[in-house]
Design a protein around this motif. Structure first.
Motif, PDB file in Angstrom:
ATOM      1  N   ASP B  43       0.813  -1.222   0.000  1.00  0.00           N
ATOM      2  CA  ASP B  43       0.000   0.000   0.000  1.00  0.00           C
ATOM      3  C   ASP B  43       0.846   1.271   0.000  1.00  0.00           C
ATOM      4  N   ALA B  45       3.682   1.199  -1.983  1.00  0.00           N
ATOM      5  CA  ALA B  45       4.563   1.010  -3.144  1.00  0.00           C
ATOM      6  C   ALA B  45       4.371   2.092  -4.198  1.00  0.00           C
ATOM      7  N   TYR B  46       3.121   2.548  -4.389  1.00  0.00           N
ATOM      8  CA  TYR B  46       2.916   3.600  -5.390  1.00  0.00           C
ATOM      9  C   TYR B  46       3.659   4.866  -4.998  1.00  0.00           C
ATOM     10  N   ASP B  47       3.591   5.222  -3.725  1.00  0.00           N
ATOM     11  CA  ASP B  47       4.288   6.433  -3.287  1.00  0.00           C
ATOM     12  C   ASP B  47       5.794   6.304  -3.505  1.00  0.00           C
ATOM     13  N   LEU B  49       7.333   4.411  -5.765  1.00  0.00           N
ATOM     14  CA  LEU B  49       7.632   4.429  -7.193  1.00  0.00           C
ATOM     15  C   LEU B  49       7.483   5.833  -7.767  1.00  0.00           C
ATOM     16  N   LEU B  50       6.470   6.563  -7.282  1.00  0.00           N
ATOM     17  CA  LEU B  50       6.281   7.936  -7.752  1.00  0.00           C
ATOM     18  C   LEU B  50       7.389   8.846  -7.217  1.00  0.00           C
ATOM     19  N   GLN B  53      10.194   8.271  -9.442  1.00  0.00           N
ATOM     20  CA  GLN B  53       9.996   8.902 -10.754  1.00  0.00           C
ATOM     21  C   GLN B  53      10.252  10.407 -10.660  1.00  0.00           C
ATOM     22  N   ARG B  54       9.894  11.007  -9.538  1.00  0.00           N
ATOM     23  CA  ARG B  54      10.037  12.457  -9.393  1.00  0.00           C
ATOM     24  C   ARG B  54      11.436  12.872  -8.965  1.00  0.00           C
ATOM     25  N   VAL B  61      15.237   3.671 -10.691  1.00  0.00           N
ATOM     26  CA  VAL B  61      14.717   2.330 -10.409  1.00  0.00           C
ATOM     27  C   VAL B  61      15.273   1.331 -11.423  1.00  0.00           C
ATOM     28  N   ASP B  63      14.826  -2.235 -10.858  1.00  0.00           N
ATOM     29  CA  ASP B  63      13.892  -3.363 -10.911  1.00  0.00           C
ATOM     30  C   ASP B  63      12.965  -3.290  -9.703  1.00  0.00           C
ATOM     31  N   VAL B  64      11.826  -3.952  -9.817  1.00  0.00           N
ATOM     32  CA  VAL B  64      10.815  -3.966  -8.757  1.00  0.00           C
ATOM     33  C   VAL B  64      10.293  -5.397  -8.638  1.00  0.00           C
ATOM     34  N   VAL B 110       6.904  -5.061  -1.244  1.00  0.00           N
ATOM     35  CA  VAL B 110       7.409  -4.846  -2.602  1.00  0.00           C
ATOM     36  C   VAL B 110       8.802  -4.253  -2.453  1.00  0.00           C
ATOM     37  N   PHE B 112      12.198  -2.499  -4.075  1.00  0.00           N
ATOM     38  CA  PHE B 112      12.718  -1.691  -5.170  1.00  0.00           C
ATOM     39  C   PHE B 112      14.238  -1.760  -5.150  1.00  0.00           C
ATOM     40  N   ARG B 150      11.409  16.167  -4.425  1.00  0.00           N
ATOM     41  CA  ARG B 150       9.993  16.390  -4.752  1.00  0.00           C
ATOM     42  C   ARG B 150       9.186  15.333  -4.020  1.00  0.00           C
ATOM     43  N   GLY B 153       2.921  11.599  -2.643  1.00  0.00           N
ATOM     44  CA  GLY B 153       1.985  11.030  -1.690  1.00  0.00           C
ATOM     45  C   GLY B 153       2.459  11.311  -0.274  1.00  0.00           C
TER      46      GLY B 153
END
Lengths: 261, 261
Positions: B43, B45-47, B49-50, B53-54, B61, B63-64, B110, B112, B150, B153
């Motif tokens: 829950d 993991a999106y934060d 990964l984002l 990305q930022r 990254v 691999d995941v 998850v 990273f 940056r 979430g």
């Protein structure tokens, strides 16, 4: 509008699209970065972002909105209205092309802006590599391939490519120039043999318009930011919104910010 | 072990660490890509990964994993045991360094793998830029800066950098060589003035070991893959696992796969 679209600022171009103009954006606002759009509910956003991370040539992420937001750092407009065309998907089915999506936008949507090869087209022209689709005033030709992307969570689907005919002698130039733009698909993924990508007939693109490949030219294929929409079609999540292929988000980021010097 | 670690395959190196050897991995398995680890519940993991990305310079990254998996495409080992050292965080607090985390790994984690500057160190040495921390057999020096990443979430935190002293005449070489490795932090983020990064005292790194900067040398700073752990400390999510700084995952990916030719 002759060549005027090339000289429009992003804000001016977006105003045209907000007013309802539907057109491919190749050649518009030269020097400004164009982007593919894919917007999904928050609960699918991780899968989209991971799919992008795992397929970076096709899905270079330029920016991501906060849930419910309709603009972001590189796009100071309204993502619901300021693109020339949209596609709305329900359970993977493309319902109808739309001129805006303000009425169906949801509070939980997260929008991803993905790099677009239109961004490096000005550099190709400057290097002497002409663009027939631009000369013809048509959309670039795009094809589903038989190459599967690396899946991510619930998302899977084929690599989509754009194709431009390039005189054989200029293929190295086209590779060299575009390889400096990894954030907008970079170097071609393939040169010369559509069958090797599982493309049966170049004259029948899956998206955009066909373009003639003349004697002495080779079809050159670049990974394409329509790939996430092909994944939506293949994976059939309940809801998603994309741009109409070729009708991109014109961002406030400069192409020069994306190039490798 | 003298210089033997440099010649170990990733599998051999991981076997040492699985047996309990705790050591910084700079100089180990030369030619193979090293990676930072950050593992969080699905829950979050999106934060993560984002956030990556930022903040791509700090968090490239590589691999995941799938949730619950302990290996992935570039790491054919067990992420719970095959690194030399780990840190476990609860509500942002680092509890204790651990030699493995098999007993506390969770099914919903998850993981990273984030690029590490150790990957380009062999290229630096080959170009004539020596590495004092390696010569000394110590860990690289790492510092929290006053530059905020940056946020994404629930995650926010400072940029962490690694520092290597470089003779002034070789600074351009160090920049040029490392800029070819964008997937492992790429070019330095700063040269010469620690105070401009909010680092009060070079002799007191926040992670790793101090290293002397001699007359005629400049401290050169690269974005560091410990940055996600600094974000965990600053943002205090309930649970996370990282590597012990400097004690990396040695992957099965070749450095040459990451370089821009």
């Amino acid at each position: 509008m002759s060549d005027a679209p090339a000289r429009l600022t992003p804000r001016q171009a977006r105003a045209w699209f907000r007013e309802g103009l539907q057109t491919p954006t190749s050649g518009w606002s030269v020097g400004w970065t164009q982007a593919n759009l894919i917007a999904v509910p928050r609960d699918l956003a991780y899968d989209v972002l991971l799919f992008a991370q795992r397929n970076p040539a096709a899905c270079p992420v330029l920016d991501v909105t906060e849930p419910g937001e309709v603009s972001c750092g590189i796009f100071d407009g309204d993502l619901r209205t300021d693109l020339p065309g949209y596609r709305m998907y329900e359970h993977g089915r493309h319902l109808a092309d739309r001129v805006d999506v303000a009425d169906v936008w949801r509070e939980d949507l997260v929008a991803f802006l993905i790099g677009c090869s239109f961004t490096f087209e000005a550099a190709l022209v400057e290097a002497g590599v002409g663009l027939r689709h631009a000369d013809n005033g048509t959309n670039v030709a795009m094809y589903r391939t038989d190459r599967e992307c690396r899946p991510a969570g619930s998302l899977h689907g084929p690599l989509v490519v754009s194709m431009r005919p390039v005189p054989a002698a200029l293929v190295p130039t086209a590779v060299r120039v575009t390889s400096r733009y990894p954030a907008v698909h970079g170097a071609p993924v393939h040169v010369g043999d559509p069958a090797a990508l599982g493309i049966p007939d170049l004259s029948r693109p899956d998206f955009g318009d066909p373009v003639e490949v003349r004697d002495g030219e080779l079809p050159v294929f670049w990974a394409c930011g329509v790939t996430p929409q092909a994944a939506i079609m293949a994976s059939a999540p309940p809801f998603a919104i994309g741009h109409a292929p070729g009708m991109m988000a014109i961002t406030d980021a400069r192409d020069t910010e994306l190039v490798i010097p």
